[in-house]
Each structure stands twice: as C-alpha cells, then as structure tokens.
Design a protein around this motif. Structure first.
Motif, PDB file in Angstrom:
ATOM      1  N   ARG A  31       0.836  -1.204   0.000  1.00 16.19           N
ATOM      2  CA  ARG A  31       0.000   0.000   0.000  1.00 16.19           C
ATOM      3  C   ARG A  31       0.869   1.252   0.000  1.00 16.19           C
ATOM      4  NH1 ARG A  31      -3.113   0.013   4.890  1.00 16.19           N
ATOM      5  NH2 ARG A  31      -1.318   1.106   5.701  1.00 16.19           N
ATOM      6  N   TYR A  34       2.426   2.522  -3.498  1.00  8.03           N
ATOM      7  CA  TYR A  34       1.688   3.334  -4.468  1.00  8.03           C
ATOM      8  C   TYR A  34       0.986   4.541  -3.851  1.00  8.03           C
ATOM      9  CZ  TYR A  34      -2.478   0.719  -2.936  1.00  8.03           C
ATOM     10  OH  TYR A  34      -3.478   0.165  -2.193  1.00  8.03           O
ATOM     11  N   MET A  65      -5.666  -1.386  -4.675  1.00  3.97           N
ATOM     12  CA  MET A  65      -4.844  -0.419  -5.407  1.00  3.97           C
ATOM     13  C   MET A  65      -5.646   0.171  -6.560  1.00  3.97           C
ATOM     14  SD  MET A  65      -1.376  -1.105  -7.550  1.00  3.97           S
ATOM     15  CE  MET A  65      -0.481   0.268  -8.293  1.00  3.97           C
TER      16      MET A  65
END
Length: 100
Positions: A31, A34, A65
């Motif tokens: 996590r 990005y 994502m």
C-alpha cells in the motif's frame, strides 16, 4: 519477500517490483508503494517476474490499489509466471488490469 519502487517522472510511471511471496505479510509495504508517492502517475507497473507465490490477500491488495489510484491511471501486471497468470485470468483481473 520484499518490494522496491522505481519512479520515472519523465514518462510518469512507477514500477513496483515484488520478490518472493505476494501475500498478506506485504500489505502495508505494498500500500505504501503506491500511496506515498506524493503525486499521481499515469502508469503503474507491477513487476511480478520474481513472485513465487500469490494468495487471495494479494488479489485483494491489487483490487484495493485499483480502487485507490486515479481511474485514468493504468495498472500493468507484468512478468507473472504461467501459474500466477492463470490465477489472474480465472479471477478475471484482465478486466481491470493490463496483464502481460
């Protein structure tokens, strides 16, 4: 198991390379890879060429994502071995991601 991030600002892409098992143990690191970049990129490449194992948590992290980044940004899943690519195709990830 590790994740590395390489940004290319000239073409506005980010490459996230995953090594080893792609599973829940990488949740926070993936996590952060990005979401803590400081800007939105046009393309995100997930290099899976060194992924040996992928579980349902990894599939959930990829979906998270996709839901978190800009809808106009592309996500390419690249380099997965045939077994992992088959899991991605059965899970219909080809509808949300570019798989190569």
């Amino acid at each position: 198991m590790s994740i590395s991030v390489h940004t290319n600002d000239s073409v506005e892409t980010v490459t996230i390379t995953i090594v080893g098992s792609f599973d829940f143990s990488l949740f926070n690191e993936f996590r952060d890879a990005y979401s803590n970049l400081g800007k939105v990129y046009k393309g995100y490449i997930i290099d899976m060429s060194m992924v040996e194992y992928l579980d349902s948590a990894a599939l959930g992290m990829l979906l998270s994502m996709r839901n978190s980044i800009d809808a106009e940004s592309s996500i390419e899943l690249k380099g997965a071995n045939d077994f992992i690519k088959n899991i991605l195709m059965i899970s219909r990830f080809d509808k949300r991601f570019d798989i190569h």
